[in-house]
Design a protein around this motif. Structure first.
Motif, PDB file in Angstrom:
ATOM      1  N   THR A   1      38.704  20.803 -26.234  1.00 12.34           N
ATOM      2  CA  THR A   1      38.439  21.394 -27.557  1.00 12.34           C
ATOM      3  C   THR A   1      36.938  21.381 -27.847  1.00 12.34           C
ATOM      4  O   THR A   1      36.385  22.357 -28.375  1.00 12.34           O
ATOM      5  CB  THR A   1      39.201  20.596 -28.644  1.00 12.34           C
ATOM      6  OG1 THR A   1      40.548  20.445 -28.224  1.00 12.34           O
ATOM      7  CG2 THR A   1      39.172  21.308 -29.979  1.00 12.34           C
ATOM      8  N   ALA A   2      36.282  20.267 -27.483  1.00  9.87           N
ATOM      9  CA  ALA A   2      34.835  20.158 -27.729  1.00  9.87           C
ATOM     10  C   ALA A   2      34.076  21.218 -26.931  1.00  9.87           C
ATOM     11  O   ALA A   2      33.109  21.805 -27.425  1.00  9.87           O
ATOM     12  CB  ALA A   2      34.348  18.767 -27.345  1.00  9.87           C
ATOM     13  N   ALA A   3      34.540  21.463 -25.698  1.00 10.13           N
ATOM     14  CA  ALA A   3      33.879  22.476 -24.868  1.00 10.13           C
ATOM     15  C   ALA A   3      34.059  23.865 -25.459  1.00 10.13           C
ATOM     16  O   ALA A   3      33.134  24.676 -25.478  1.00 10.13           O
ATOM     17  CB  ALA A   3      34.437  22.427 -23.448  1.00 10.13           C
TER      18      ALA A   3
ATOM     19  N   ALA B   1      35.850  25.223 -21.092  1.00 15.92           N
ATOM     20  CA  ALA B   1      37.060  24.534 -21.564  1.00 15.92           C
ATOM     21  C   ALA B   1      38.142  24.548 -20.479  1.00 15.92           C
ATOM     22  O   ALA B   1      38.837  23.541 -20.258  1.00 15.92           O
ATOM     23  CB  ALA B   1      37.578  25.199 -22.834  1.00 15.92           C
ATOM     24  N   TYR B   2      38.258  25.686 -19.764  1.00 17.42           N
ATOM     25  CA  TYR B   2      39.215  25.818 -18.653  1.00 17.42           C
ATOM     26  C   TYR B   2      38.927  24.756 -17.586  1.00 17.42           C
ATOM     27  O   TYR B   2      39.825  24.037 -17.135  1.00 17.42           O
ATOM     28  CB  TYR B   2      39.100  27.238 -18.093  1.00 17.42           C
ATOM     29  CG  TYR B   2      39.698  27.484 -16.734  1.00 17.42           C
ATOM     30  CD1 TYR B   2      41.074  27.541 -16.553  1.00 17.42           C
ATOM     31  CD2 TYR B   2      38.878  27.695 -15.623  1.00 17.42           C
ATOM     32  CE1 TYR B   2      41.617  27.792 -15.300  1.00 17.42           C
ATOM     33  CE2 TYR B   2      39.407  27.953 -14.373  1.00 17.42           C
ATOM     34  CZ  TYR B   2      40.773  27.990 -14.212  1.00 17.42           C
ATOM     35  OH  TYR B   2      41.310  28.236 -12.981  1.00 17.42           O
TER      36      TYR B   2
ATOM     37  N   ASP C   1      26.854  15.444 -24.182  1.00 19.58           N
ATOM     38  CA  ASP C   1      26.700  16.903 -24.253  1.00 19.58           C
ATOM     39  C   ASP C   1      26.867  17.573 -22.881  1.00 19.58           C
ATOM     40  O   ASP C   1      26.856  18.794 -22.781  1.00 19.58           O
ATOM     41  CB  ASP C   1      25.341  17.284 -24.854  1.00 19.58           C
ATOM     42  CG  ASP C   1      24.182  16.799 -24.003  1.00 19.58           C
ATOM     43  OD1 ASP C   1      24.406  15.857 -23.215  1.00 19.58           O
ATOM     44  OD2 ASP C   1      23.072  17.351 -24.115  1.00 19.58           O
ATOM     45  N   LEU C   2      27.060  16.756 -21.820  1.00 16.99           N
ATOM     46  CA  LEU C   2      27.212  17.320 -20.465  1.00 16.99           C
ATOM     47  C   LEU C   2      28.300  18.377 -20.388  1.00 16.99           C
ATOM     48  O   LEU C   2      28.144  19.394 -19.719  1.00 16.99           O
ATOM     49  CB  LEU C   2      27.582  16.197 -19.479  1.00 16.99           C
ATOM     50  CG  LEU C   2      26.457  15.399 -18.872  1.00 16.99           C
ATOM     51  CD1 LEU C   2      27.040  14.316 -17.974  1.00 16.99           C
ATOM     52  CD2 LEU C   2      25.548  16.308 -18.074  1.00 16.99           C
ATOM     53  N   LEU C   3      29.404  18.116 -21.082  1.00 16.32           N
ATOM     54  CA  LEU C   3      30.529  19.040 -20.983  1.00 16.32           C
ATOM     55  C   LEU C   3      30.517  20.104 -22.087  1.00 16.32           C
ATOM     56  O   LEU C   3      31.508  20.813 -22.284  1.00 16.32           O
ATOM     57  CB  LEU C   3      31.853  18.276 -20.975  1.00 16.32           C
ATOM     58  CG  LEU C   3      32.046  17.343 -19.778  1.00 16.32           C
ATOM     59  CD1 LEU C   3      33.421  16.714 -19.785  1.00 16.32           C
ATOM     60  CD2 LEU C   3      31.804  18.060 -18.459  1.00 16.32           C
ATOM     61  N   THR C   4      29.401  20.186 -22.795  1.00 18.55           N
ATOM     62  CA  THR C   4      29.265  21.311 -23.727  1.00 18.55           C
ATOM     63  C   THR C   4      28.110  22.211 -23.280  1.00 18.55           C
ATOM     64  O   THR C   4      27.839  23.235 -23.907  1.00 18.55           O
ATOM     65  CB  THR C   4      29.028  20.833 -25.181  1.00 18.55           C
ATOM     66  OG1 THR C   4      27.928  19.923 -25.177  1.00 18.55           O
ATOM     67  CG2 THR C   4      30.253  20.140 -25.743  1.00 18.55           C
TER      68      THR C   4
ATOM     69  N   ALA D   1      41.804  12.208 -24.255  1.00 17.29           N
ATOM     70  CA  ALA D   1      40.423  12.564 -23.916  1.00 17.29           C
ATOM     71  C   ALA D   1      40.338  13.982 -23.351  1.00 17.29           C
ATOM     72  O   ALA D   1      39.424  14.744 -23.687  1.00 17.29           O
ATOM     73  CB  ALA D   1      39.869  11.564 -22.903  1.00 17.29           C
ATOM     74  N   SER D   2      41.314  14.344 -22.503  1.00 16.79           N
ATOM     75  CA  SER D   2      41.294  15.681 -21.893  1.00 16.79           C
ATOM     76  C   SER D   2      41.357  16.758 -22.966  1.00 16.79           C
ATOM     77  O   SER D   2      40.589  17.722 -22.942  1.00 16.79           O
ATOM     78  CB  SER D   2      42.499  15.887 -20.984  1.00 16.79           C
ATOM     79  OG  SER D   2      42.726  14.783 -20.214  1.00 16.79           O
ATOM     80  N   LEU D   3      42.301  16.570 -23.898  1.00 16.46           N
ATOM     81  CA  LEU D   3      42.466  17.572 -24.956  1.00 16.46           C
ATOM     82  C   LEU D   3      41.233  17.605 -25.852  1.00 16.46           C
ATOM     83  O   LEU D   3      40.766  18.682 -26.253  1.00 16.46           O
ATOM     84  CB  LEU D   3      43.731  17.273 -25.769  1.00 16.46           C
ATOM     85  CG  LEU D   3      45.046  17.302 -24.966  1.00 16.46           C
ATOM     86  CD1 LEU D   3      46.223  16.863 -25.819  1.00 16.46           C
ATOM     87  CD2 LEU D   3      45.301  18.699 -24.389  1.00 16.46           C
TER      88      LEU D   3
END
Lengths: 437, 110
Positions: free
Chosen positions: A395-397, A327-328, A48-51, A389-391
């Motif tokens: 998208t998850a973010a 996301a950016y 969840d770090l990147l959300t 993974a990047s995409l």
């Protein structure tokens, strides 16, 4: 006209100069890959770090481990290797400077990550000091080596300029971390943080890429340097845009940010045009996989930058703006930038290992090629997974989808593991082998 | 014990051809880096260039050529001279080198 002769090098006894100079760059690249592995593992444990909001302490800690830890360490290694090659004079670094910089960076980034992750900003400010001293060492080395060089094209300029921006990045980071603890700055701290992030991303990484790409890509693809107007135009537009962008963020002037973003985008566009023209002149028909990964990263980076400009121009509802900014950042840092840097590492690392392991034996016994030291399939798997993974993370973010974040974090870890294993296979060539029988 | 026979140009050329550019995997002869090769008794003089002034493997390649030439029986000393005149261009590639790089297809012009 009589031929102009330069003296030949000394006999190939022991390690040739290039080979002995590869030890420190290799150490930096190894450190960078190790930190990327740790960061990828951390993300698997805490997907969840990147959300989370991009200014959450744990997210900030993770980003500092990935970016100034992993990616920057790899770039510093490449800079130390390429400086004397590109500029001509020997590396003008103080005695013990290389060891000191590696130590300062290792200690600093470790402490910085731990301090951010635990939300101790005063400690983060202190931990940033050794990193800053290290970047000063790098900058003075680049500046002095450049000073004694006669080369003055964008490839040469990118070294002192990018490392100069790096010093500004680390200094501003220390200042902002101390301010978080002591509160001496007035104004919107979020804007200051954006300025800090953009000095690092555009100042160091973009400046370095806009110069060094035009040394490496012609060399790897046997191409002629084309776009002789677009190339300096792109580079200098970025250098003009950067102070405007920073001022825009610090003062909070939206119009200035938009103008600077437009200049930055135009600069990247001009550099991209020069790169396309250069690539079209290549003699090596088949682009190697690391070069393709680098180029895919470049395309993703250009698209993400376009999104960044849109974010600066069009006001969005607060929640969507926050998710879009995250996301950016994700598409840019673990995405485009990682693809570009790890792609180029796929070319530089095997060459450095070859130089050290086999360079002294060239002409004396059969030696493998630099391009044959690793496992090509693992490299292909790593590159493909990194893009996926990047995409997925981006998208998850944007959608705040925890299940997708978990899957994408696992894919990212698998990508880094594959690339690290491939690097380990290459490094195995450095281990002295016992003669058979 | 008989002294080693004097080396021939063909022997030296064959030895140097075994030195490959670590990046392209091409023999430096097929890359067109060797401009001149002379044998005077047991001494060899090689005049060569590099694909770029900024070639990071330059010193290693020059050392490799020297070592390869001196590995030929009968050679006591090899001198490797680096020249930038005329500068190397892809047109220096031999047909074998062009084929290995897949360059025989029509060239793409911007």
């Amino acid at each position: 006209m009589s031929p102009r002769f330069d003296p030949a090098p000394p006999p190939a006894a022991g390690l040739p100069p290039g080979a002995s100079a590869s030890a420190w760059p290799l150490a930096w690249m190894g450190l960078g890959l190790l930190w990327l592995l740790v960061a990828a593992g951390w993300l698997v444990a805490q997907p969840d770090l990147l959300t989370l909001p991009h200014f959450h302490p744990a997210t900030v800690g993770w980003v500092h481990l990935w970016l100034p830890g992993g990616l920057l360490a790899i770039c510093i290694g490449a800079c130390y290797q390429l400086m004397p090659v590109v500029l001509g004079p020997p590396l003008r670094t103080p005695r013990g400077g290389m060891a000191a910089h590696l130590t300062l960076h290792t200690v600093g980034i470790t402490a910085l990550t731990l301090a951010f992750a635990s939300g101790r900003y005063a400690h983060a400010g202190l931990a940033g000091l050794p990193v800053t001293v290290g970047t000063l060492l790098l900058f003075t080395t680049a500046l002095r080596t450049w000073w004694f060089s006669t080369r003055r094209d964008v490839v040469a300029w990118c070294l002192p300029l990018s490392t100069g921006w790096l010093v500004l990045t680390t200094l501003s980071g220390v200042l902002l971390a101390c301010n978080r603890a002591h509160g001496f700055l007035s104004g919107d701290i979020l804007l200051f943080l954006r300025a800090h992030a953009h000095v690092g991303l555009a100042g160091f990484f973009l400046t370095l890429l806009q110069g060094m790409t035009f040394q490496l890509i012609p060399m790897f693809t046997m191409a002629e340097l084309r776009g002789r107007r677009a190339l300096p135009t792109g580079f200098w537009l970025t250098q003009i845009a950067l102070p405007l962008l920073i001022t825009g963020w610090v003062v909070g002037t939206g119009a200035l940010i938009v103008v600077a973003s437009a200049l930055l985008t135009a600069g990247v566009g001009a550099s991209a045009a020069a790169l396309v023209l250069t690539l079209r002149s290549r003699r090596r028909r088949q682009l190697e996989r690391p070069v393709r990964v680098f180029l895919i990263g470049g395309v993703l980076g250009a698209l993400t930058m376009g999104g960044g400009v849109a974010l600066a121009v069009w006001p969005l509802p607060a929640d969507l703006a926050l998710r879009s900014a995250l996301a950016y950042g994700v598409l840019l840092i673990p995405g485009a930038l990682s693809l570009m840097i790890l792609g180029m590492t796929g070319k530089i690392l095997p060459f450095l290992i070859w130089l050290r392991a086999y360079g002294p034996h060239l002409g004396q016994r059969p030696v493998p090629l630099a391009t044959k030291l690793g496992w090509p399939r693992l490299e292909a798997v790593g590159g493909g997974l990194l893009l996926t993974a990047s995409l997925g993370l981006g998208t998850a973010a944007l959608t705040q989808a925890p299940a997708l974040a978990r899957i994408a974090a696992g894919v990212l870890a698998a990508a880094i593991l594959a690339l690290a294993l491939n690097a380990g296979r290459m490094a195995w060539h450095l281990v002295p082998k016992r003669p058979r029988g | 014990m008989n002294p080693s026979p004097l080396p021939t140009l063909a022997d030296i050329a064959a030895a140097i051809a075994r030195v490959a550019d670590p990046e392209f995997g091409l023999s430096i002869v097929d890359l067109g880096l060797i401009y001149d090769l002379r044998v005077k008794g047991d001494e060899v003089q090689v005049t060569m260039t590099l694909t770029s002034f900024y070639c990071p493997a330059g010193e290693v390649i020059l050392g490799g050529v020297k070592a390869a030439a001196e590995s030929v029986p009968g050679v006591s000393r090899a001198e490797v001279r680096l020249t930038w005149e005329p500068p190397w261009t892809p047109d220096c590639l031999t047909p074998a080198g062009r084929a290995q790089l897949g360059w025989d297809a029509p060239r793409v012009e911007p």
